[in-house]
Motif scaffolding. Structure first.
Motif, PDB file in Angstrom:
ATOM      1  N   THR A  50       0.847  -1.196   0.000  1.00 37.47           N
ATOM      2  CA  THR A  50       0.000   0.000   0.000  1.00 37.47           C
ATOM      3  C   THR A  50       0.882   1.244   0.000  1.00 37.47           C
ATOM      4  O   THR A  50       1.796   1.363   0.811  1.00 37.47           O
ATOM      5  N   VAL A  51       0.592   2.150  -0.928  1.00 37.08           N
ATOM      6  CA  VAL A  51       1.350   3.391  -1.059  1.00 37.08           C
ATOM      7  C   VAL A  51       0.418   4.555  -0.697  1.00 37.08           C
ATOM      8  O   VAL A  51      -0.730   4.590  -1.136  1.00 37.08           O
ATOM      9  N   GLY A  52       0.926   5.491   0.115  1.00 40.04           N
ATOM     10  CA  GLY A  52       0.101   6.633   0.521  1.00 40.04           C
ATOM     11  C   GLY A  52      -0.206   6.556   2.003  1.00 40.04           C
ATOM     12  O   GLY A  52       0.115   5.575   2.666  1.00 40.04           O
ATOM     13  N   ASN A  53      -0.830   7.606   2.493  1.00 38.11           N
ATOM     14  CA  ASN A  53      -1.095   7.720   3.922  1.00 38.11           C
ATOM     15  C   ASN A  53      -2.401   7.008   4.287  1.00 38.11           C
ATOM     16  O   ASN A  53      -3.483   7.450   3.883  1.00 38.11           O
ATOM     17  N   PRO A  54      -2.319   5.906   5.065  1.00 31.15           N
ATOM     18  CA  PRO A  54      -3.546   5.162   5.410  1.00 31.15           C
ATOM     19  C   PRO A  54      -4.555   6.026   6.172  1.00 31.15           C
ATOM     20  O   PRO A  54      -5.760   5.745   6.127  1.00 31.15           O
ATOM     21  N   ALA A  55      -4.075   7.091   6.827  1.00 29.42           N
ATOM     22  CA  ALA A  55      -5.002   7.967   7.567  1.00 29.42           C
ATOM     23  C   ALA A  55      -5.954   8.697   6.614  1.00 29.42           C
ATOM     24  O   ALA A  55      -7.018   9.164   7.026  1.00 29.42           O
ATOM     25  N   HIS A  56      -5.576   8.787   5.329  1.00 32.61           N
ATOM     26  CA  HIS A  56      -6.424   9.467   4.347  1.00 32.61           C
ATOM     27  C   HIS A  56      -7.159   8.481   3.440  1.00 32.61           C
ATOM     28  O   HIS A  56      -7.686   8.871   2.396  1.00 32.61           O
ATOM     29  N   ALA A  57      -7.176   7.222   3.826  1.00 33.53           N
ATOM     30  CA  ALA A  57      -7.787   6.211   2.940  1.00 33.53           C
ATOM     31  C   ALA A  57      -9.298   6.405   2.834  1.00 33.53           C
ATOM     32  O   ALA A  57      -9.948   6.853   3.785  1.00 33.53           O
ATOM     33  N   SER A  58      -9.857   6.039   1.678  1.00 37.00           N
ATOM     34  CA  SER A  58     -11.316   6.109   1.490  1.00 37.00           C
ATOM     35  C   SER A  58     -11.981   5.047   2.364  1.00 37.00           C
ATOM     36  O   SER A  58     -11.359   4.036   2.737  1.00 37.00           O
ATOM     37  N   ASP A  59     -13.254   5.268   2.683  1.00 36.47           N
ATOM     38  CA  ASP A  59     -13.982   4.326   3.554  1.00 36.47           C
ATOM     39  C   ASP A  59     -13.969   2.911   2.974  1.00 36.47           C
ATOM     40  O   ASP A  59     -13.763   1.931   3.703  1.00 36.47           O
ATOM     41  N   ASP A  60     -14.205   2.814   1.667  1.00 35.16           N
ATOM     42  CA  ASP A  60     -14.274   1.471   1.067  1.00 35.16           C
ATOM     43  C   ASP A  60     -12.892   0.812   1.031  1.00 35.16           C
ATOM     44  O   ASP A  60     -12.782  -0.407   1.163  1.00 35.16           O
ATOM     45  N   HIS A  61     -11.852   1.628   0.880  1.00 37.41           N
ATOM     46  CA  HIS A  61     -10.495   1.078   0.958  1.00 37.41           C
ATOM     47  C   HIS A  61     -10.266   0.496   2.350  1.00 37.41           C
ATOM     48  O   HIS A  61      -9.737  -0.611   2.494  1.00 37.41           O
ATOM     49  N   VAL A  62     -10.666   1.247   3.382  1.00 39.25           N
ATOM     50  CA  VAL A  62     -10.466   0.791   4.772  1.00 39.25           C
ATOM     51  C   VAL A  62     -11.198  -0.540   4.993  1.00 39.25           C
ATOM     52  O   VAL A  62     -10.644  -1.475   5.589  1.00 39.25           O
ATOM     53  N   THR A  63     -12.409  -0.640   4.479  1.00 33.36           N
ATOM     54  CA  THR A  63     -13.171  -1.894   4.620  1.00 33.36           C
ATOM     55  C   THR A  63     -12.417  -3.049   3.969  1.00 33.36           C
ATOM     56  O   THR A  63     -12.266  -4.133   4.561  1.00 33.36           O
ATOM     57  N   GLN A  64     -11.913  -2.805   2.753  1.00 30.84           N
ATOM     58  CA  GLN A  64     -11.211  -3.889   2.038  1.00 30.84           C
ATOM     59  C   GLN A  64      -9.884  -4.237   2.720  1.00 30.84           C
ATOM     60  O   GLN A  64      -9.479  -5.400   2.743  1.00 30.84           O
ATOM     61  N   ALA A  65      -9.224  -3.225   3.295  1.00 29.40           N
ATOM     62  CA  ALA A  65      -7.958  -3.490   3.998  1.00 29.40           C
ATOM     63  C   ALA A  65      -8.218  -4.375   5.223  1.00 29.40           C
ATOM     64  O   ALA A  65      -7.428  -5.277   5.533  1.00 29.40           O
ATOM     65  N   LYS A  66      -9.332  -4.130   5.912  1.00 30.44           N
ATOM     66  CA  LYS A  66      -9.672  -4.960   7.086  1.00 30.44           C
ATOM     67  C   LYS A  66      -9.933  -6.400   6.664  1.00 30.44           C
ATOM     68  O   LYS A  66      -9.564  -7.348   7.369  1.00 30.44           O
ATOM     69  N   ILE A  67     -10.593  -6.576   5.529  1.00 32.63           N
ATOM     70  CA  ILE A  67     -10.873  -7.942   5.042  1.00 32.63           C
ATOM     71  C   ILE A  67      -9.546  -8.637   4.702  1.00 32.63           C
ATOM     72  O   ILE A  67      -9.341  -9.809   5.042  1.00 32.63           O
ATOM     73  N   CYS A  68      -8.637  -7.913   4.059  1.00 30.44           N
ATOM     74  CA  CYS A  68      -7.304  -8.494   3.764  1.00 30.44           C
ATOM     75  C   CYS A  68      -6.603  -8.873   5.066  1.00 30.44           C
ATOM     76  O   CYS A  68      -5.936  -9.920   5.142  1.00 30.44           O
ATOM     77  N   ASP A  69      -6.759  -8.035   6.100  1.00 26.51           N
ATOM     78  CA  ASP A  69      -6.130  -8.348   7.390  1.00 26.51           C
ATOM     79  C   ASP A  69      -6.745  -9.608   8.001  1.00 26.51           C
ATOM     80  O   ASP A  69      -6.048 -10.409   8.617  1.00 26.51           O
ATOM     81  N   TYR A  70      -8.058  -9.782   7.829  1.00 25.78           N
ATOM     82  CA  TYR A  70      -8.705 -11.002   8.338  1.00 25.78           C
ATOM     83  C   TYR A  70      -8.018 -12.239   7.758  1.00 25.78           C
ATOM     84  O   TYR A  70      -7.753 -13.214   8.453  1.00 25.78           O
ATOM     85  N   TYR A  71      -7.724 -12.183   6.472  1.00 27.88           N
ATOM     86  CA  TYR A  71      -7.094 -13.333   5.794  1.00 27.88           C
ATOM     87  C   TYR A  71      -5.570 -13.357   5.989  1.00 27.88           C
ATOM     88  O   TYR A  71      -4.914 -14.276   5.517  1.00 27.88           O
ATOM     89  N   GLN A  72      -5.049 -12.316   6.643  1.00 31.54           N
ATOM     90  CA  GLN A  72      -3.604 -12.215   6.867  1.00 31.54           C
ATOM     91  C   GLN A  72      -2.813 -12.311   5.560  1.00 31.54           C
ATOM     92  O   GLN A  72      -1.817 -13.035   5.448  1.00 31.54           O
ATOM     93  N   ILE A  73      -3.306 -11.589   4.560  1.00 29.68           N
ATOM     94  CA  ILE A  73      -2.588 -11.536   3.280  1.00 29.68           C
ATOM     95  C   ILE A  73      -1.274 -10.800   3.519  1.00 29.68           C
ATOM     96  O   ILE A  73      -1.272  -9.696   4.084  1.00 29.68           O
ATOM     97  N   PRO A  74      -0.142 -11.401   3.144  1.00 28.57           N
ATOM     98  CA  PRO A  74       1.149 -10.791   3.472  1.00 28.57           C
ATOM     99  C   PRO A  74       1.332  -9.410   2.840  1.00 28.57           C
ATOM    100  O   PRO A  74       0.900  -9.177   1.704  1.00 28.57           O
ATOM    101  N   LYS A  75       1.978  -8.531   3.640  1.00 28.64           N
ATOM    102  CA  LYS A  75       2.226  -7.157   3.175  1.00 28.64           C
ATOM    103  C   LYS A  75       3.719  -6.960   2.979  1.00 28.64           C
ATOM    104  O   LYS A  75       4.523  -7.505   3.738  1.00 28.64           O
TER     105      LYS A  75
END
Ligand SMILES: NC(=O)C1=CN([C@@H]2O[C@H](COP(=O)(O)OP(=O)(O)OC[C@H]3O[C@@H](n4cnc5c(N)ncnc54)[C@H](O)[C@@H]3O)[C@@H](O)[C@H]2O)[C@@H](O)CC1
Ligand SMILES: [K+]
Length: 215
Positions: free
Chosen positions: A82-107
């Motif tokens: 992920t490139v850019g400031n996560p504090a400025h992420a769009s709501d839908d981006h934040v939702t999708q990032a949480k789903i990726c975290d659920y699956y523990q997709i490597p970063k």
């Protein structure tokens, strides 16, 4: 002839579909991600052995995270950057990032070597690009272009001006692009072809309007 729209028209059609017609934006994002994933499986020019997903913090990046999750849950080797400031992420981006975290997709992070990847997915910017690309975004784009991986771009190759087909500082040179709803006029110009590559046009349920019928 392929019907193409401007970036502003694409933003207006998105807004009408979401705000006036009432299709939730996350539904559109899920549909976009599924179509892009299917385009990638369909494209023999992509070697899906080891995939790097580049995500900006807007909805183009949100689409990219849906693709990451679909690839990951179907057994593909995937890393997200992920490139850019996560504090400025769009709501839908934040939702999708949480789903990726659920699956523990490597970063991975920007110091990652891109050479081991066989395919890179470009979800840095789409219709939200508003100025020349610099900083970490330019670094990510230049590293992707320098890598031997094929690149699949989401909606518009990042850094390409969707109206003029010009490069805004630097731009992704995609092997293939999944564009949402309609091609953007700049992507069909001759100068844009080395950046767009093979073009998939994905109908995800964005409002089409009478003016577009029969085309
Ligand atoms: N909900 C929707 O409206 C839909 C959006 N979709 C996707 O979302 C994309 C548009 O998403 P967004 O509007 O969030 O915008 P982007 O994700 O294209 O860009 C994100 C943000 O980057 C910032 N930015 C622009 N130029 C920059 C630069 N040069 N350097 C650094 N930051 C810069 C802007 O603040 C912009 O809002 C589409 O291209 C498509 O991929 C699809 O999921 C379909 C539905
Ligand atoms: K993109």
């Amino acid at each position: 002839m392929t019907h193409a729209i401007t970036v502003e028209e694409s933003r207006q059609l998105d807004a009408k579909t979401i705000n006036e017609i009432g299709i939730p934006s996350l539904v559109l994002m899920e549909r976009a991600g599924l179509k892009i994933y299917e385009n990638m499986l369909d494209n023999n020019n992509l070697d899906l052995d080891n995939i790097l997903i580049l995500a900006g913090t807007g909805n183009n990046g949100g689409d990219a995270l849906v693709v990451a999750r679909l690839l990951y849950t179907h057994g593909y080797k995937v890393h997200t950057l992920t490139v850019g400031n996560p504090a400025h992420a769009s709501d839908d981006h934040v939702t999708q990032a949480k789903i990726c975290d659920y699956y523990q997709i490597p970063k991975v992070f920007l110091d990652e070597k891109f050479d081991k990847y066989t395919t890179i997915v470009d979800g840095l910017f789409g219709s939200g690009l508003s100025r020349n690309v610099g900083g970490d975004f330019a670094t990510a784009i230049d590293k992707a272009n320098a890598a031997k991986a094929a690149i699949h771009a989401i909606d518009i190759p990042s850094g390409l001006n969707g109206d003029t087909g010009e490069v805004m500082g630097t731009a992704i040179k995609a092997t293939s692009t999944s564009t949402i709803a309609y091609p953007k006029v700049g992507m069909l110009k001759d100068a844009a072809k080395p950046y767009t590559g093979k073009l998939y046009v994905d109908d995800i349920g964005i409002y089409r309007g009478n003016q577009f019928e029969g085309e």
